[in-house]
Design a protein around this motif. Sequence first.
Motif, mmCIF file in Angstrom:
data_model
loop_
_atom_site.group_PDB
_atom_site.id
_atom_site.type_symbol
_atom_site.label_atom_id
_atom_site.label_comp_id
_atom_site.label_asym_id
_atom_site.label_seq_id
_atom_site.Cartn_x
_atom_site.Cartn_y
_atom_site.Cartn_z
ATOM 1 N N VAL A 12 0.848 -1.190 0.000
ATOM 2 C CA VAL A 12 0.000 0.000 0.000
ATOM 3 C C VAL A 12 0.879 1.235 0.000
ATOM 4 O O VAL A 12 2.003 1.197 0.541
ATOM 5 N N GLN A 13 0.404 2.305 -0.594
ATOM 6 C CA GLN A 13 1.167 3.544 -0.623
ATOM 7 C C GLN A 13 1.067 4.271 0.716
ATOM 8 O O GLN A 13 0.088 4.091 1.454
ATOM 9 N N PRO A 14 2.043 5.091 1.038
ATOM 10 C CA PRO A 14 1.952 5.900 2.270
ATOM 11 C C PRO A 14 0.661 6.711 2.277
ATOM 12 O O PRO A 14 0.260 7.275 1.266
ATOM 13 N N GLY A 15 0.019 6.736 3.439
ATOM 14 C CA GLY A 15 -1.261 7.414 3.568
ATOM 15 C C GLY A 15 -2.447 6.528 3.285
ATOM 16 O O GLY A 15 -3.592 6.918 3.548
ATOM 17 N N GLY A 16 -2.201 5.342 2.770
ATOM 18 C CA GLY A 16 -3.280 4.423 2.431
ATOM 19 C C GLY A 16 -3.782 3.635 3.627
ATOM 20 O O GLY A 16 -3.344 3.846 4.765
ATOM 21 N N SER A 84 -3.882 5.853 7.393
ATOM 22 C CA SER A 84 -2.731 6.770 7.380
ATOM 23 C C SER A 84 -1.418 6.013 7.531
ATOM 24 O O SER A 84 -0.554 6.380 8.340
ATOM 25 N N LYS A 86 2.251 4.467 7.221
ATOM 26 C CA LYS A 86 3.569 5.047 7.012
ATOM 27 C C LYS A 86 4.538 3.927 6.638
ATOM 28 O O LYS A 86 4.310 2.759 6.991
ATOM 29 N N PRO A 87 5.650 4.271 5.998
ATOM 30 C CA PRO A 87 6.654 3.233 5.697
ATOM 31 C C PRO A 87 7.108 2.476 6.952
ATOM 32 O O PRO A 87 7.392 1.270 6.875
ATOM 33 N N SER A 90 5.566 -0.909 7.919
ATOM 34 C CA SER A 90 5.882 -2.128 7.165
ATOM 35 C C SER A 90 6.411 -3.200 8.115
ATOM 36 O O SER A 90 7.358 -2.956 8.863
ATOM 37 N N VAL A 119 4.523 -0.778 3.138
ATOM 38 C CA VAL A 119 4.056 0.574 2.848
ATOM 39 C C VAL A 119 5.157 1.292 2.074
ATOM 40 O O VAL A 119 6.211 1.595 2.624
ATOM 41 N N SER A 120 4.895 1.533 0.810
ATOM 42 C CA SER A 120 5.931 2.099 -0.043
ATOM 43 C C SER A 120 5.308 2.753 -1.263
ATOM 44 O O SER A 120 4.272 2.297 -1.756
ATOM 45 N N SER A 121 5.959 3.804 -1.732
ATOM 46 C CA SER A 121 5.503 4.446 -2.958
ATOM 47 C C SER A 121 6.234 3.878 -4.167
ATOM 48 O O SER A 121 5.974 4.274 -5.301
#
Length: 121
Positions: A12-16, A84, A86-87, A90, A119-121
């Motif tokens: 999932v992306q950060p903030g997801g 919300s 954050k990396p 993870s 959690v990563s973009s």
Amino acid sequence: QVHLVESGGGLVQPGGSLRLSCAASGSIDSITYAGWYRQADGKQRELVAANTRSGIVWYADDVRGRFTISKDNANNTLYLRMDSLKPDDSAGYYCHELRRVNGDWHPLGSWGQGTRVAVSS
């Protein structure tokens, strides 16, 4: 002893957001204390959320306000809603039965396979 199986992890992306599930082999309501741990690579396993049979909840400081633990007795499932993200969130996430000794939480029984959250973009 009730057997617990985790699922729902992923990338999932950060903030997801993600919702983890923990399916019990028997009655989830028979468990007095249950919670979610996480273990990031190279770090110790830590408890992030706990839930009591009476509905009292507890959260670690760095997830309070972002994570929500809940229980569905009809489906014998424990959930962890994570918002919300954050990396630093993870990690492998594990649900577990707990016991409480002198105010401290301790895991009870063996560990399951867990479910991985990245959690990563």
